[in-house]
Design a protein around this motif. Structure first.
Motif, short mmCIF file in Angstrom:
data_model
loop_
_atom_site.label_atom_id
_atom_site.label_comp_id
_atom_site.label_asym_id
_atom_site.label_seq_id
_atom_site.Cartn_x
_atom_site.Cartn_y
_atom_site.Cartn_z
N PRO A 149 0.73 -1.00 -0.45
CA PRO A 149 -0.17 0.02 -0.20
C PRO A 149 1.09 1.53 -0.45
O PRO A 149 1.00 1.97 1.17
N ALA A 150 1.38 2.19 -1.07
CA ALA A 150 2.38 2.65 -1.46
C ALA A 150 1.78 3.23 -2.70
O ALA A 150 1.74 2.91 -3.28
N THR A 151 2.79 4.21 -2.65
CA THR A 151 2.41 5.44 -3.96
C THR A 151 4.09 5.34 -4.66
O THR A 151 5.25 5.02 -3.86
N VAL A 152 4.27 5.61 -5.72
CA VAL A 152 4.87 5.53 -6.63
C VAL A 152 6.61 6.37 -6.03
O VAL A 152 7.28 5.91 -5.65
N TYR A 153 6.43 8.00 -5.88
CA TYR A 153 6.69 8.86 -4.75
C TYR A 153 6.86 8.45 -3.63
O TYR A 153 7.97 8.46 -3.49
N GLU A 154 5.65 7.23 -2.45
CA GLU A 154 6.50 7.01 -1.82
C GLU A 154 7.40 5.44 -1.23
O GLU A 154 8.17 5.71 -0.47
N ILE A 155 7.65 5.36 -1.91
CA ILE A 155 8.10 4.07 -2.14
C ILE A 155 10.30 4.89 -2.91
O ILE A 155 10.89 4.39 -2.55
N VAL A 156 9.95 5.52 -3.26
CA VAL A 156 11.13 6.71 -3.98
C VAL A 156 12.03 6.79 -2.42
O VAL A 156 12.94 7.39 -2.17
N MET A 157 11.00 7.89 -2.69
CA MET A 157 11.53 8.95 -1.71
C MET A 157 11.80 7.80 -0.14
O MET A 157 12.67 8.45 0.90
N SER A 158 11.16 6.94 0.15
CA SER A 158 11.09 5.60 1.60
C SER A 158 13.15 5.88 1.42
O SER A 158 13.80 5.45 2.84
N ASN A 159 13.50 5.43 0.16
CA ASN A 159 15.26 5.25 0.70
C ASN A 159 16.03 6.58 0.78
O ASN A 159 17.03 6.46 0.48
N ASN A 160 16.17 7.62 0.80
CA ASN A 160 15.96 9.36 1.29
C ASN A 160 16.06 9.90 2.16
O ASN A 160 16.62 10.27 3.14
N LYS B 216 14.47 16.38 -5.55
CA LYS B 216 14.79 15.34 -6.17
C LYS B 216 14.53 14.35 -6.36
O LYS B 216 14.87 13.07 -7.15
N VAL B 217 13.27 13.94 -5.87
CA VAL B 217 12.23 12.35 -6.00
C VAL B 217 12.19 12.57 -7.36
O VAL B 217 11.83 11.99 -7.93
N MET B 218 11.54 13.75 -7.72
CA MET B 218 10.82 13.83 -8.60
C MET B 218 11.54 13.90 -9.86
O MET B 218 11.51 13.07 -11.62
N LYS B 219 13.23 14.51 -10.21
CA LYS B 219 14.68 14.20 -11.25
C LYS B 219 14.95 13.62 -11.01
O LYS B 219 14.53 12.65 -12.60
#
Length: 264
Positions: free
Chosen positions: A98-109, A126-129
């Motif tokens: 249960p997570a969005t694309v944005y949340e998945i990427v941000m979680s490793n920051n 940075k996530v959007m880039k």
């Protein structure tokens, strides 16, 4: 991208043995990977290629020999944020996550954001880039479970890149994904290695493609690991070879020319 890339040795294996039960999967394996190397590891299914990656990542532990990361014994290594990892078929493990694309990427920051803090504009940009680099920015609000396998693999590569790793370890990153994603992944890895000097270690079966972008190719078979030269890569593309053992020499690989190559 990344820091301290001037260090000469990224990974060092010295006389490493590993076994799951009574049989050795790795037999006295020794090799060095230098800063800026793009290494591809090939070999047959079940040979144990992924085991090498898990040893590098500290998920498994050798019972003999030594492993160093950035010239430090792996048992003492703490800077894991310097290493990015993309596992094989990551999408198969998050079917209903249960997570969005944005949340998945941000979680490793998290290393950059800090404990108990919220992401600021710099982190969000940075996530959007990195999502734009992978062609996934338009899907930032979509649930990860609603994406195709190739799209999920792109998201997980974005998640790997968001921490600015010095070393990227990949386990068959193009397995089972669409051709467009395959091309995109290889192009991004090649650019990172060439332009940003990011070191890369990748397990793959795609010998023909990686022979064009890797500066070193290792072959793992029967517990031994050897580095192939151009002639041997041609042989590998033409037909299978084996790594016969000399009982008097630890993990000796003998090729057509009869010369022993002792684990790189």
């Amino acid at each position: 991208m990344g820091l301290n890339k001037c260090m000469s040795k990224v990974i060092e294996f010295k006389n490493v043995h590993f076994r799951y039960t009574s049989d050795d999967i790795l037999k006295c394996v020794s090799f060095d990977i230098n800063s800026g190397d793009f290494v591809s590891i090939i070999g047959s299914n079940g040979a144990g290629k992924s085991t090498i990656l898990k040893l590098i990542l500290g998920e498994l532990h050798q019972y003999m020999g030594s492993i160093k990361l950035y010239e430090e014994d792996i048992s003492k290594f703490k800077n894991w944020n310097r290493i990015g990892y993309l596992e094989q078929n990551a999408y198969s493990k998050i079917v209903n996550f249960p997570a969005t694309v944005y949340e998945i990427v941000m979680s490793n920051n998290f290393a950059d954001i800090g404990l108990f803090k919220f992401p600021n504009k710099k982190h969000k940009d940075k996530v959007m880039k990195v999502l734009e680099l992978l062609g996934m920015h338009k899907y930032k609000d979509r649930m990860i479970s609603k994406l195709s396998g190739g799209q999920i693999q792109r998201v997980f590569l974005a998640r790997t890149l968001i921490s600015d790793p010095n070393l990227i370890v990949l386990d068959e990153p193009t397995n089972g994904v669409d051709e467009e994603t395959v091309d995109l992944i290889y192009n991004i890895l090649q650019d990172l290695n060439r332009d940003e000097k990011v070191s890369i270690v990748m397990v793959t079966h795609d010998v023909e493609r990686v022979s064009k972008i890797s500066n070193r190719i290792f072959c793992f078979e029967d517990g031994t690991l050897v580095e192939l030269d151009k002639k041997q890569i041609y042989i590998e593309l033409s037909h299978k070879h084996k790594h016969p053992h000399d009982n008097n020499v630890c993990s000796c690989c003998i090729y057509n020319n009869g010369n022993g190559v002792n684990n790189i």
